[in-house]
Design a protein around this motif. Structure first.
Motif, mmCIF file in Angstrom:
data_model
loop_
_atom_site.group_PDB
_atom_site.id
_atom_site.type_symbol
_atom_site.label_atom_id
_atom_site.label_comp_id
_atom_site.label_asym_id
_atom_site.label_seq_id
_atom_site.Cartn_x
_atom_site.Cartn_y
_atom_site.Cartn_z
ATOM 1 N N ASP A 157 0.804 -1.227 0.000
ATOM 2 C CA ASP A 157 0.000 0.000 0.000
ATOM 3 C C ASP A 157 0.832 1.269 0.000
ATOM 4 O O ASP A 157 0.406 2.293 0.499
ATOM 5 C CB ASP A 157 -0.962 0.007 1.188
ATOM 6 N N GLY A 158 2.026 1.192 -0.516
ATOM 7 C CA GLY A 158 2.838 2.388 -0.670
ATOM 8 C C GLY A 158 3.392 2.963 0.618
ATOM 9 O O GLY A 158 3.868 4.091 0.624
ATOM 10 N N VAL A 159 3.335 2.215 1.725
ATOM 11 C CA VAL A 159 3.840 2.732 2.999
ATOM 12 C C VAL A 159 5.340 2.991 2.897
ATOM 13 O O VAL A 159 5.824 4.061 3.273
ATOM 14 C CB VAL A 159 3.524 1.760 4.155
ATOM 15 N N LEU A 160 6.079 2.020 2.379
ATOM 16 C CA LEU A 160 7.519 2.200 2.225
ATOM 17 C C LEU A 160 7.825 3.300 1.206
ATOM 18 O O LEU A 160 8.773 4.067 1.381
ATOM 19 C CB LEU A 160 8.187 0.894 1.799
ATOM 20 N N LEU A 161 7.020 3.362 0.175
ATOM 21 C CA LEU A 161 7.185 4.401 -0.834
ATOM 22 C C LEU A 161 6.956 5.788 -0.228
ATOM 23 O O LEU A 161 7.706 6.724 -0.489
ATOM 24 C CB LEU A 161 6.212 4.156 -1.985
ATOM 25 N N LEU A 162 5.945 5.908 0.606
ATOM 26 C CA LEU A 162 5.650 7.178 1.265
ATOM 27 C C LEU A 162 6.773 7.573 2.228
ATOM 28 O O LEU A 162 7.212 8.728 2.240
ATOM 29 C CB LEU A 162 4.323 7.087 2.014
ATOM 30 N N ILE A 163 7.251 6.636 3.014
ATOM 31 C CA ILE A 163 8.348 6.925 3.951
ATOM 32 C C ILE A 163 9.591 7.353 3.179
ATOM 33 O O ILE A 163 10.252 8.335 3.537
ATOM 34 C CB ILE A 163 8.633 5.705 4.846
ATOM 35 N N GLY A 164 9.908 6.641 2.104
ATOM 36 C CA GLY A 164 11.054 7.003 1.283
ATOM 37 C C GLY A 164 10.902 8.379 0.674
ATOM 38 O O GLY A 164 11.854 9.167 0.637
ATOM 39 N N THR A 165 9.706 8.698 0.217
ATOM 40 C CA THR A 165 9.444 10.012 -0.382
ATOM 41 C C THR A 165 9.613 11.120 0.652
ATOM 42 O O THR A 165 10.145 12.188 0.341
ATOM 43 C CB THR A 165 8.029 10.043 -0.999
ATOM 44 N N ILE A 166 9.187 10.870 1.879
ATOM 45 C CA ILE A 166 9.363 11.866 2.943
ATOM 46 C C ILE A 166 10.844 12.131 3.179
ATOM 47 O O ILE A 166 11.271 13.283 3.309
ATOM 48 C CB ILE A 166 8.648 11.420 4.235
ATOM 49 N N PHE A 167 11.664 11.076 3.213
ATOM 50 C CA PHE A 167 13.104 11.250 3.391
ATOM 51 C C PHE A 167 13.719 12.015 2.214
ATOM 52 O O PHE A 167 14.542 12.910 2.403
ATOM 53 C CB PHE A 167 13.815 9.906 3.559
ATOM 54 N N VAL A 168 13.327 11.649 0.994
ATOM 55 C CA VAL A 168 13.891 12.301 -0.193
ATOM 56 C C VAL A 168 13.494 13.777 -0.241
ATOM 57 O O VAL A 168 14.339 14.651 -0.473
ATOM 58 C CB VAL A 168 13.461 11.562 -1.483
ATOM 59 N N ILE A 169 12.229 14.079 -0.007
ATOM 60 C CA ILE A 169 11.789 15.476 -0.022
ATOM 61 C C ILE A 169 12.471 16.262 1.096
ATOM 62 O O ILE A 169 12.862 17.415 0.898
ATOM 63 C CB ILE A 169 10.252 15.572 0.060
ATOM 64 N N SER A 170 12.646 15.641 2.262
ATOM 65 C CA SER A 170 13.359 16.309 3.348
ATOM 66 C C SER A 170 14.785 16.655 2.926
ATOM 67 O O SER A 170 15.280 17.753 3.221
ATOM 68 C CB SER A 170 13.399 15.423 4.595
ATOM 69 N N SER A 171 15.437 15.726 2.247
ATOM 70 C CA SER A 171 16.805 16.001 1.800
ATOM 71 C C SER A 171 16.824 17.143 0.784
ATOM 72 O O SER A 171 17.723 17.981 0.812
ATOM 73 C CB SER A 171 17.456 14.747 1.202
ATOM 74 N N TYR A 172 15.815 17.219 -0.100
ATOM 75 C CA TYR A 172 15.738 18.312 -1.066
ATOM 76 C C TYR A 172 15.543 19.655 -0.364
ATOM 77 O O TYR A 172 16.179 20.643 -0.708
ATOM 78 C CB TYR A 172 14.585 18.109 -2.051
ATOM 79 N N VAL A 173 14.640 19.682 0.610
ATOM 80 C CA VAL A 173 14.338 20.934 1.309
ATOM 81 C C VAL A 173 15.564 21.416 2.083
ATOM 82 O O VAL A 173 15.937 22.593 2.009
ATOM 83 C CB VAL A 173 13.119 20.751 2.248
ATOM 84 N N ILE A 174 16.204 20.518 2.821
ATOM 85 C CA ILE A 174 17.388 20.901 3.590
ATOM 86 C C ILE A 174 18.517 21.320 2.638
ATOM 87 O O ILE A 174 19.214 22.307 2.893
ATOM 88 C CB ILE A 174 17.821 19.759 4.512
#
Length: 124
Positions: free
Chosen positions: A99-116
């Motif tokens: 259900d995309g849980v791992l995909l969502l968690i990974g996306t949160i990490f990736v977007i966080s890295s972009y923002v920082i």
């Protein structure tokens, strides 16, 4: 040489903005267009999209890292990519849809890295 660096920075900014737009709009497209959503479940579509996303992300993070040298941004991005790859591996090899849980968690990490990364680029 300076012109080449400036051009690479412009490409990195466009790629970063494109990725952010993609991350925001892709779930809406899949939600509102079920036919397109089912078409995206094919491994022939998923694997190239993940590979392209990782390649673009590596380019973006590398451009920022060359300026600010903050390793935790690379670690956040790498962790997010690992979640994406594990999700894709589980879906393709075990035929389980988590259900995309791992995909969502990974996306949160990736977007966080972009923002920082973007914040550090602003202060440099």
């Amino acid at each position: 040489m300076m012109n080449k660096t400036r051009r690479l920075n412009q490409i990195a900014h466009v790629a970063s903005f494109s990725c952010a737009i993609h991350c925001l709009l892709a779930p809406l497209i899949v939600f509102f267009l079920p036919v397109l959503g089912h078409g995206l479940l094919s491994p022939w579509v998923e694997v190239p999209i993940v590979a392209l996303s990782i390649a673009a992300g590596c380019f973006i993070i590398r451009q920022g890292y060359c300026k600010h040298k903050k390793r935790h941004i690379v670690a956040l991005f790498t962790l997010g990519v690992l979640f994406w790859i594990v999700n894709l591996g589980i879906e393709l090899s075990l035929n389980l849809h988590v259900d995309g849980v791992l995909l969502l968690i990974g996306t949160i990490f990736v977007i966080s890295s972009y923002v920082i990364n973007h914040r550090y680029l602003k202060c440099c």
